[in-house]
Design a protein around this motif. Sequence first.
Motif, PDB file in Angstrom:
ATOM      1  N   MET A 199     -15.481  31.634  14.074  1.00 58.88           N
ATOM      2  CA  MET A 199     -14.652  32.442  13.363  1.00 58.88           C
ATOM      3  C   MET A 199     -15.282  33.316  12.388  1.00 58.88           C
ATOM      4  N   MET A 230      -5.977  33.871  10.687  1.00 56.96           N
ATOM      5  CA  MET A 230      -5.091  33.326  11.346  1.00 56.96           C
ATOM      6  C   MET A 230      -3.024  33.274  11.708  1.00 56.96           C
ATOM      7  N   HIS A 231      -2.503  33.708  12.128  1.00 62.51           N
ATOM      8  CA  HIS A 231      -1.609  34.269  12.433  1.00 62.51           C
ATOM      9  C   HIS A 231      -0.801  33.800  13.694  1.00 62.51           C
ATOM     10  N   THR A 232      -0.052  32.923  13.252  1.00 60.11           N
ATOM     11  CA  THR A 232       0.994  32.285  14.099  1.00 60.11           C
ATOM     12  C   THR A 232       2.249  32.929  14.407  1.00 60.11           C
ATOM     13  N   ARG A 287      -1.278  32.201  18.878  1.00 63.37           N
ATOM     14  CA  ARG A 287      -2.343  32.784  17.267  1.00 63.37           C
ATOM     15  C   ARG A 287      -2.650  33.955  17.510  1.00 63.37           C
ATOM     16  N   ALA A 296      -5.669  36.000  15.771  1.00 67.02           N
ATOM     17  CA  ALA A 296      -6.419  36.257  14.610  1.00 67.02           C
ATOM     18  C   ALA A 296      -6.876  37.388  14.420  1.00 67.02           C
ATOM     19  N   ARG A 317       2.276  35.079   7.665  1.00 60.30           N
ATOM     20  CA  ARG A 317       1.278  33.779   8.334  1.00 60.30           C
ATOM     21  C   ARG A 317       1.770  33.115   9.856  1.00 60.30           C
TER      22      ARG A 317
END
Length: 179
Positions: free
Chosen positions: A1, A7-9, A28, A30, A147
Motif C-alpha cells: 500500500m 483506509m475508510h470503512t 474497505r 483505500a 475513516r
Amino acid sequence: MAIGVVMHTFDVQLADVDRGVYDDLTLRLAQHPSETGAFLTTRLLAYCLEYAEGIAFSEGIAATNEPAVFVRDATGAMTAWIEVGSPDPDRLHYGSKLTDRVVIYTHRDPSRVLPQYAGKKIHAADRIELRSFDPGFVEAAAAAVERRNSVTLSVTEGQLYLDVNGTNLASPMHVQSIV
C-alpha cells in the motif's frame, strides 16, 4: 500500500427498490493521496448502485487495464465495466469491446464530461451510460465521510436517498448516453 493512503470503512445498508437489491455491506476503500473525497464517494456510490454477485473494486490507480469497479460472472468473465469520473475514450472503447455493459458514474458536471467523447472511436458508444447526480450532492456526501462510516443508501423510482454518518442527502440519478 502506498504511503499516504487512507483506509475508510463503510458499513452500508443498501435498499435498491428499483432493482430489488437489499443487503448489508462492509466495504474497505483505500483513498490514494491523489484521490479526492468526491472521487472516493463516487466509487462507493457506483459500487452500491451496481451491486450484484461478482462485483469488486479494482486495484485502483495501479490497475491500468481495469475500471474502478467491475462485475464478473461465475466463470470469471467480466459482465460490467464501471468507470468513475471522466475516463479516457480509449478506456471506454476497450471496456465496451470486453463486455456488453459499460457505465460511467461521475461527480463532475456532465456537460463538461460528455464533449471529450464526441467524435471519438468508442465501440458501441450508444450503449454506454453516463450517470450523475445533482450539483453539490457528491461533495456534501464526501464532506461527511470519515475513516469509519455508517451509510444508508436507498433508491426508489430513480431517486437516491443517502445518509452518511447522520448527514441526509437526496438526488435523482441523471442518466444519459455518451453519444
